[in-house]
Each structure stands twice: as structure tokens, then as C-alpha cells.
Write an enzyme that holds these catalytic residues in place. Structure first.
Site, mmCIF file in Angstrom:
data_model
loop_
_atom_site.group_PDB
_atom_site.id
_atom_site.type_symbol
_atom_site.label_atom_id
_atom_site.label_comp_id
_atom_site.label_asym_id
_atom_site.label_seq_id
_atom_site.Cartn_x
_atom_site.Cartn_y
_atom_site.Cartn_z
ATOM 1 N N GLY A 11 32.291 48.383 42.232
ATOM 2 C CA GLY A 11 32.385 49.832 42.086
ATOM 3 C C GLY A 11 33.139 50.274 40.849
ATOM 4 N N ASN A 12 34.038 49.406 40.331
ATOM 5 C CA ASN A 12 34.789 49.782 39.132
ATOM 6 C C ASN A 12 33.892 49.873 37.907
ATOM 7 O OD1 ASN A 12 34.606 46.880 39.466
ATOM 8 N ND2 ASN A 12 35.888 46.687 37.657
ATOM 9 N N LYS A 127 30.015 50.858 59.013
ATOM 10 C CA LYS A 127 30.115 51.392 57.651
ATOM 11 C C LYS A 127 30.121 52.920 57.683
ATOM 12 C CE LYS A 127 29.731 51.070 53.080
ATOM 13 N NZ LYS A 127 30.788 50.501 52.238
ATOM 14 N N LYS A 212 26.394 44.584 48.884
ATOM 15 C CA LYS A 212 25.733 44.273 47.610
ATOM 16 C C LYS A 212 26.017 42.846 47.138
ATOM 17 C CE LYS A 212 29.166 44.806 44.245
ATOM 18 N NZ LYS A 212 30.277 44.326 45.008
ATOM 19 N N LYS A 274 32.996 38.821 49.129
ATOM 20 C CA LYS A 274 32.690 38.225 47.819
ATOM 21 C C LYS A 274 32.776 36.704 47.903
ATOM 22 C CE LYS A 274 34.711 42.273 45.588
ATOM 23 N NZ LYS A 274 33.474 43.043 45.649
#
Length: 312
Positions: A11-12, A127, A212, A274
Site C-alpha cells: 500500500g505504501n 475483512k 494480494k 507476506k
């Protein structure tokens, strides 16, 4: 044959508004083209958490406050954000490629990702998406539409949707063709539009959000990529994060990664998916590696100077 990289953008790398995003993707594009210059075929996946929430919220608010617009189903909100994030990325990457004299097209593919409707995630939506409601409004909408709402930190009630695992990328053959021609491809945006398969070529959108990083790992595996690169806010993965005894990790294997997970070193909403995505990719490939680092350090990390590499 060029080595293939699948990059999952955090997102960054994107913004919370279209204007902010247009500015941020300039830096993102510079990093991506750095990697193209290193001789890699680059495929890009990205998140859409803030963006899909914004689109969902705008239509929901307008529909319930006299705006005269319909409420838009959640899969369509995902498709909209894939479209405009992809548009911003392909513009920025295309401009940077041209600036460096690299003759290479960049294209965004609106991508559907199949999930299993029997996935346990559908029984436990987690979510949060969209706007805040009063308890009364949430109960009314839940009764009318069958949505699930949860109380969110004293701020009101928010709809929650499932986050199932990806099982198949529908547009994979198209992505493969584009990559074989050495194009830069943007795909599985926001984890992909979640769909269930009703029959051959028959897909139906479902209200869900696919992580993602997990979608990018599935893409990397299916494309036989040489490396999965997850770009996030930190230069290296660490154990004892933000504690006096924090230790950054240069290289770890799958067994060590699982041990650190068992010890609770990685936060569920942050580093854990991740690392799990990296494990999923590495353990199912022959010699594939995964890398977690920051956007700014991607080129140095691929040269072995920083980042955290996960190997078999």
C-alpha cells in the site's frame, strides 16, 4: 530467456486518493523500470485495500443518502479499482520506460481469480470494508441484503467480507502471452476480482477480498517465475520487531520461517501473510526464491545487498 519477477506492491506504493496515487506511482515506476533495466521480465501485482473501501463507501453513502445512485456490488468495486490503479501504473511505467529509451509496452489486465466457495473463510468474514453504520442501520441492511456486520473499535458497525485463498487465475494465458513478448504486465490487482467457477468459462463474482500477496504468490508459481518479490514498508523482515532485541533477517529457509511464525514474530495483518506467501511459492518451486524488502531498496536487494531472501 529473461528471468521472470513477480512483484507484489504494498500500500505504501499507492495513495489513498487518486491525486496522491498519481504522485506516489512515479517512484514506484522508477523502481519497476530499474528492474527492467536489470534484464528481468516484470509482472506486477498490487493491493487495493484503501481504494476498494473508498469506492464501496462512496456508492453506499450515495445510495443511502439520496444521491440517486445504485449500490455497487463488491466484485464490481474491485474491478473499478483494478482499472484505475492499473491506469495510473501503466501511465507512470510507460512514461519512465520512454524517458530511459526502453522500447517496451506496459499493459494492465483486469484479472479474475477463482476461489473455492467451500473455503472456510466464507463462514468467517473478517475483512472490514466500506462505511460505518449505526447498530440499527447495520441490522436493517443485514436483514435486507444478508451482509455481515461487526462493531469496529467503538466507531460504529462495518460490513465484513471473507478473504479466501486463490485457486486459479482466469486470465493467466493472456498474461503469459504478454510476458513471453517481454511486455511489462500489471495483473491480479487487489488480489484479483474474486469469482467462483460455475462451469467451463462461467464465472460469478463473489463479495470477498483476496490477499494480494497470496494472489501474487499463486501467479508467480503458475508462471514459473524465478522470484517472488514482495515490496513493503520495511527494508528487511525482523524478529522481535520494534523491541530492544529486534534482529533483521538477511536469508532464512522455509523451516526457519515456519519456526518464527510459530513463535509469533509476524503480525497477522502485516508481515505474516507476506512470509506465508513466500513459503507457499518457494516450497512449490524448483529453486525459486522469494524476497521481501522496501520499494526504495528493491534494486539493491536484487543485487544481494539488502532485503530478506527466503529459500528452500
Amino acid at each position: 530467456m529473461n528471468k521472470r519477477l513477480v512483484i507484489a506492491l504494498g500500500g505504501n506504493a499507492l495513495g489513498n486518493t487518486p491525486e496522491e496515487q498519481l504522485e506516489l506511482v512515479k517512484n514506484t515506476a522508477s523502481t519497476i523500470v530499474d528492474l527492467v533495466e536489470e534484464g528481468y521480465d516484470v509482472v506486477i501485482g498490487h493491493g487495493n485495500g484503501p481504494q476498494v473501501g473508498m469506492v464501496n463507501l462512496a456508492f453506499a453513502y450515495s445510495a443511502t443518502n439520496g444521491g440517486g445512485t445504485p449500490a455497487i456490488p463488491f466484485p464490481e468495486c474491485g474491478a473499478m479499482t483494478q482499472g484505475y490503479i492499473g491506469y495510473h501504473l501503466q501511465q507512470a511505467v510507460g512514461r519512465e520506460l520512454a524517458r530511459r529509451g526502453i522500447e517496451k509496452p506496459c499493459a494492465a489486465v483486469v484479472t479474475q481469480v477463482v476461489v473455492d466457495e467451500k473455503d472456510p473463510a466464507f463462514q468467517k468474514p473478517t475483512k472490514p470494508v466500506g462505511m460505518f453504520y449505526t447498530k440499527e442501520d447495520a441490522e436493517r441492511i443485514a436483514k435486507e441484503k444478508g451482509y455481515t456486520f461487526v462493531e469496529d473499535a467503538g466507531r460504529g458497525y462495518r460490513r465484513v467480507v471473507p478473504s479466501p485463498l486463490p485457486t486459479k487465475i482466469v486470465e493467466l494465458p493472456i498474461v503469459e502471452q504478454l510476458v513471453e513478448q517481454h511486455n511489462v504486465v500489471i495483473t491480479v490487482g487487489g488480489g484479483g476480482i474474486p469469482v467462483v467457477e460455475r462451469g467451463k468459462g462461467d464465472y460469478e463474482g463473489v463479495a470477498a477480498v483476496i490477499d494480494k500477496d497470496r494472489a501474487s504468490a499463486k501467479l508467480a508459481l503458475d508462471m514459473k517465475a524465478d522470484m517472488l518479490v514482495i515490496l513493503t514498508a520495511v527494508e528487511q523482515v525482523a524478529i522481535n520487531f520494534n523491541k530492544p532485541n529486534q534482529r533483521n533477517l538477511d536469508t532464512i529457509n522455509i523451516e526457519e520461517a515456519r519456526q518464527y511464525i510459530a513463535e509469533g514474530h509476524f503480525a497477522p495483518g502485516s508481515m505474516l501473510p507476506k512470509v506465508e506467501s513466500c513459503i507457499s511459492f518457494v516450497e512449490n518451486t524448483n529453486g525459486g526464491r522469494a524476497l521481501i524488502t522496501s520499494l526504495e531498496k528493491a534494486r539493491e536487494a536484487l543485487q544481494g545487498k539488502t532485503g530478506t531472501v527466503i529459500t528452500r
